[in-house]
Design a protein around this motif. Structure first.
Motif, PDB file in Angstrom:
ATOM      1  N   CYS A 133      66.248  37.765  27.937  1.00  0.00           N
ATOM      2  CA  CYS A 133      66.766  38.346  26.691  1.00  0.00           C
ATOM      3  C   CYS A 133      67.104  37.284  25.659  1.00  0.00           C
ATOM      4  CB  CYS A 133      68.018  39.168  27.004  1.00  0.00           C
ATOM      5  SG  CYS A 133      68.630  40.124  25.591  1.00  0.00           S
ATOM      6  N   ALA A 147      72.588  43.923  28.867  1.00  0.00           N
ATOM      7  CA  ALA A 147      72.341  43.753  30.304  1.00  0.00           C
ATOM      8  C   ALA A 147      73.291  44.608  31.123  1.00  0.00           C
ATOM      9  CB  ALA A 147      72.476  42.282  30.679  1.00  0.00           C
ATOM     10  N   LEU A 150      70.628  37.989  34.175  1.00  0.00           N
ATOM     11  CA  LEU A 150      70.400  37.789  32.743  1.00  0.00           C
ATOM     12  C   LEU A 150      69.943  36.361  32.502  1.00  0.00           C
ATOM     13  CD1 LEU A 150      70.593  38.723  29.798  1.00  0.00           C
ATOM     14  CD2 LEU A 150      73.023  38.139  29.849  1.00  0.00           C
ATOM     15  N   TYR A 170      79.137  40.735  30.374  1.00  0.00           N
ATOM     16  CA  TYR A 170      78.255  40.907  31.540  1.00  0.00           C
ATOM     17  C   TYR A 170      78.829  40.118  32.706  1.00  0.00           C
ATOM     18  CZ  TYR A 170      74.028  40.808  34.449  1.00  0.00           C
ATOM     19  OH  TYR A 170      73.130  40.930  35.482  1.00  0.00           O
TER      20      TYR A 170
END
Length: 265
Positions: free
Chosen positions: A194, A220, A228, A250
């Motif tokens: 990402c 995420a 991630l 996250y």
């Protein structure tokens, strides 16, 4: 499925990395298949450290900004002008509707149809699943200032030595701000690659272009992604700050992509 970071520098090549290009390798029980997620500026040269160009099975373009597609021009030269002859067929390319035209403009080539001698162009249809060797992939509409931008979901099913099969899912954001399509692409992914090109506080006034580490982490978390991997950090970003932002939203494992590093998905 193996992920090789060919290039991960945001918006333009940096001193230690080309722009966006990610090599995915999976085996169907007979041979390795290799697909590229984007082929941004500076990536084609580094890619040859890991494979012969004629072994590219396909190229998947998230969108048509130069830092994600421009080295397709160099690949066209390699395919068309190799004095020894190109040993493979046309290279399949999935991308936005304007892909062939964009490439023709960059090459100053008329008519654009001549490119079909070298590439087999496929236009993305959001939500449609493409089966290609051991891969199954689809795209979902992203939020970025260009006519078509997509986040990708790539699944690989590989046979194992014990007779079973392993199924793994990689999600790739492309370039995007927060949006429903990003979550659809990343839902339950084993790895979420990402972008996080912006910083909280510095870029708050800019909407609809890129994610911050915090927003990437939130995506995420909302999607239930298992890992991630942050990418597309411009040279002026602080990677530690980006990770710290992502940790606010996250709780899973977080890493920053580094050119030349391999990951098992």
């Amino acid at each position: 499925m193996k992920l090789t970071i060919v290039g991960c520098s945001g918006s333009f090549p940096g001193p230690s990395s080309p722009a966006s290009c990610y090599l995915l390798t999976a085996n169907d029980g007979e041979r390795d298949w290799r697909i590229l997620l984007d082929l941004g500026s500076g990536a084609l040269g580094i890619l040859q450290r890991y494979m012969h160009l004629s072994d590219i099975d396909g190229v998947l373009l998230s969108h048509l900004h130069p830092d994600h597609c421009m080295d397709l021009t160099g690949l066209q030269v390699a395919v068309h002008w190799d004095p020894n002859g190109w040993p493979a067929g046309r290279v399949p390319v999935w991308g936005p509707e304007a892909t062939a035209r964009r490439l023709a403009i960059a090459l100053d080539m008329e008519p654009a149809g001549d490119l079909h001698q070298d590439f087999e162009f496929h236009r993305w249809v959001p939500g449609e699943t493409v089966e290609f060797g051991p891969f199954r992939f689809s795209v979902h509409v992203a939020r970025h200032p260009i006519a078509e931008a997509y986040a990708m979901r790539i699944e690989a099913v590989e046979p194992q030595a014990d007779g079973t099969t392993a199924r793994r899912v990689l999600a790739y954001s492309g370039d995007t701000d927060s949006c429903p399509g990003l979550l659809d692409a990343a839902r339950g992914a084993d790895m979420f690659l990402c972008e996080a090109a912006y910083h909280e506080g510095r870029d708050d006034a800019i909407d609809g272009v890129h994610l911050t580490g915090r927003r990437a982490g939130q995506a995420a978390s909302d999607a239930g992604a298992k890992r991630l991997l942050l990418t597309h950090l411009p040279v002026w970003n602080d990677a530690n700050r980006t990770v710290a932002e992502a940790q606010q939203t996250y709780a899973g494992p977080i890493s920053v992509a580094v050119a030349g590093v391999h990951y098992l998905v």
